[in-house]
Design a protein around this motif. Structure first.
Motif, PDB file in Angstrom:
ATOM      1  N   UNK A  35     108.191  42.595  31.986  1.00 32.51           N
ATOM      2  CA  UNK A  35     108.446  41.941  30.926  1.00 32.51           C
ATOM      3  C   UNK A  35     109.894  41.621  30.715  1.00 32.51           C
ATOM      4  N   UNK A  36     110.832  42.104  31.560  1.00 32.27           N
ATOM      5  CA  UNK A  36     112.071  41.891  31.474  1.00 32.27           C
ATOM      6  C   UNK A  36     112.453  40.450  32.510  1.00 32.27           C
ATOM      7  N   UNK A  37     111.447  40.531  33.473  1.00 27.41           N
ATOM      8  CA  UNK A  37     111.484  39.191  34.300  1.00 27.41           C
ATOM      9  C   UNK A  37     110.810  38.089  33.540  1.00 27.41           C
ATOM     10  N   UNK A  38     109.797  38.147  32.594  1.00 21.58           N
ATOM     11  CA  UNK A  38     109.384  37.254  31.791  1.00 21.58           C
ATOM     12  C   UNK A  38     110.338  36.592  30.900  1.00 21.58           C
ATOM     13  N   UNK A  39     111.125  37.577  30.391  1.00 20.66           N
ATOM     14  CA  UNK A  39     112.080  37.118  29.019  1.00 20.66           C
ATOM     15  C   UNK A  39     113.232  36.396  29.892  1.00 20.66           C
ATOM     16  N   UNK A  40     113.712  36.867  30.988  1.00 22.65           N
ATOM     17  CA  UNK A  40     114.755  36.111  31.722  1.00 22.65           C
ATOM     18  C   UNK A  40     114.531  34.977  32.181  1.00 22.65           C
ATOM     19  N   UNK A  55     124.876  36.479  32.133  1.00 27.01           N
ATOM     20  CA  UNK A  55     123.398  36.879  31.793  1.00 27.01           C
ATOM     21  C   UNK A  55     122.926  37.097  32.979  1.00 27.01           C
ATOM     22  N   UNK A  56     123.103  36.410  34.149  1.00 28.79           N
ATOM     23  CA  UNK A  56     122.122  36.684  35.401  1.00 28.79           C
ATOM     24  C   UNK A  56     122.874  38.141  36.048  1.00 28.79           C
ATOM     25  N   UNK A  70     122.481  40.868  28.412  1.00 27.65           N
ATOM     26  CA  UNK A  70     121.816  39.453  28.625  1.00 27.65           C
ATOM     27  C   UNK A  70     121.681  38.828  27.273  1.00 27.65           C
ATOM     28  N   UNK A  71     121.183  39.538  26.353  1.00 28.01           N
ATOM     29  CA  UNK A  71     120.699  38.935  25.250  1.00 28.01           C
ATOM     30  C   UNK A  71     122.159  38.251  24.388  1.00 28.01           C
ATOM     31  N   UNK A  72     123.241  38.868  24.625  1.00 29.94           N
ATOM     32  CA  UNK A  72     124.589  38.165  23.957  1.00 29.94           C
ATOM     33  C   UNK A  72     124.908  37.120  24.946  1.00 29.94           C
ATOM     34  N   UNK A  73     124.887  37.193  26.171  1.00 29.77           N
ATOM     35  CA  UNK A  73     125.358  35.998  26.872  1.00 29.77           C
ATOM     36  C   UNK A  73     124.335  35.101  27.229  1.00 29.77           C
ATOM     37  N   UNK A 105     121.251  40.805  34.253  1.00 30.94           N
ATOM     38  CA  UNK A 105     119.782  40.765  34.479  1.00 30.94           C
ATOM     39  C   UNK A 105     119.575  41.400  35.976  1.00 30.94           C
ATOM     40  N   UNK A 106     120.507  41.235  36.661  1.00 32.66           N
ATOM     41  CA  UNK A 106     120.343  41.886  38.259  1.00 32.66           C
ATOM     42  C   UNK A 106     120.612  43.349  37.953  1.00 32.66           C
ATOM     43  N   UNK A 107     121.542  43.647  37.182  1.00 34.33           N
ATOM     44  CA  UNK A 107     121.901  45.076  36.903  1.00 34.33           C
ATOM     45  C   UNK A 107     120.911  45.866  36.329  1.00 34.33           C
ATOM     46  N   UNK A 108     119.918  45.322  35.231  1.00 28.32           N
ATOM     47  CA  UNK A 108     118.819  45.756  34.729  1.00 28.32           C
ATOM     48  C   UNK A 108     117.714  45.936  35.676  1.00 28.32           C
ATOM     49  N   UNK A 109     117.500  45.037  36.439  1.00 31.71           N
ATOM     50  CA  UNK A 109     116.596  45.114  37.376  1.00 31.71           C
ATOM     51  C   UNK A 109     117.068  46.356  38.415  1.00 31.71           C
ATOM     52  N   UNK A 110     118.237  46.424  38.807  1.00 31.01           N
ATOM     53  CA  UNK A 110     118.649  47.554  39.764  1.00 31.01           C
ATOM     54  C   UNK A 110     118.228  48.813  39.113  1.00 31.01           C
ATOM     55  N   UNK A 111     118.673  49.096  37.863  1.00 30.79           N
ATOM     56  CA  UNK A 111     118.457  50.319  37.128  1.00 30.79           C
ATOM     57  C   UNK A 111     116.898  50.646  36.952  1.00 30.79           C
ATOM     58  N   UNK A 112     116.266  49.520  36.707  1.00 32.05           N
ATOM     59  CA  UNK A 112     114.647  49.731  36.641  1.00 32.05           C
ATOM     60  C   UNK A 112     114.254  50.194  38.145  1.00 32.05           C
ATOM     61  N   UNK A 113     114.494  49.649  38.951  1.00 35.27           N
ATOM     62  CA  UNK A 113     113.953  50.037  40.426  1.00 35.27           C
ATOM     63  C   UNK A 113     114.544  51.375  40.668  1.00 35.27           C
ATOM     64  N   UNK A 114     115.749  51.666  40.454  1.00 34.16           N
ATOM     65  CA  UNK A 114     116.090  53.321  40.392  1.00 34.16           C
ATOM     66  C   UNK A 114     115.265  54.030  39.633  1.00 34.16           C
ATOM     67  N   UNK A 115     115.001  53.744  38.547  1.00 38.13           N
ATOM     68  CA  UNK A 115     113.860  54.550  37.631  1.00 38.13           C
ATOM     69  C   UNK A 115     112.644  54.664  38.415  1.00 38.13           C
ATOM     70  N   UNK A 116     111.968  53.347  38.775  1.00 35.67           N
ATOM     71  CA  UNK A 116     110.721  53.421  39.515  1.00 35.67           C
ATOM     72  C   UNK A 116     110.730  54.376  40.593  1.00 35.67           C
ATOM     73  N   UNK A 117     111.682  54.653  41.270  1.00 35.15           N
ATOM     74  CA  UNK A 117     112.026  55.040  42.588  1.00 35.15           C
ATOM     75  C   UNK A 117     112.079  56.851  42.328  1.00 35.15           C
TER      76      UNK A 117
END
Length: 112
Positions: A79-84, A46-47, A35-38, A50-62
């Motif tokens: 914070x990820x959503x805020x940065x995005x 970048x998007x 995301x940062x590089x794009x 972002x979607x992949x990062x959210x998915x991985x965080x959701x898998x971690x939360x589960x």
């Protein structure tokens, strides 16, 4: 969310649960780095990251192993959503998150 919706189908099917928390968050960090590089160069890339990062965080939360860490993981997602969205809520930057998640990648590599 059904398994077929996941971009990371193999991970969603159970392999994610075999990774340590450091490995899981280190993988999130890989997407944050993308995301940062794009940012400012290719919004589509970048998007996608972002979607992949959210998915991985959701898998971690589960992941039931991290029940005691849910607040921290959920806050990282927030914070990820805020940065995005430009850091308007908390002033979070992708550079801040990249440093945060990089520490997990280093810890995961040291743990191998």
């Amino acid at each position: 969310m059904t398994e077929s919706v996941y971009r990371h189908r193999e991970l969603a099917a159970g392999r994610w649960g075999t990774l340590s928390l450091a490995e899981q968050l280190g993988n999130v960090g890989s997407e944050v780095g993308r995301m940062r590089r794009a940012k400012g160069r290719d919004e589509h890339l970048m998007m996608g990251a972002f979607e992949r990062a959210l998915e991985l965080l959701d898998l971690t939360l589960a992941d039931p192993r991290w029940r005691e860490r849910l607040r921290e993981i959920a806050r990282a997602r927030e914070f990820l959503c805020d940065a995005a969205t430009g850091g308007t809520e908390y002033g979070t930057t992708l550079e801040d998150l990249d440093r945060y998640f990089f520490a997990f990648a280093v810890a995961a590599r040291a743990g191998r």
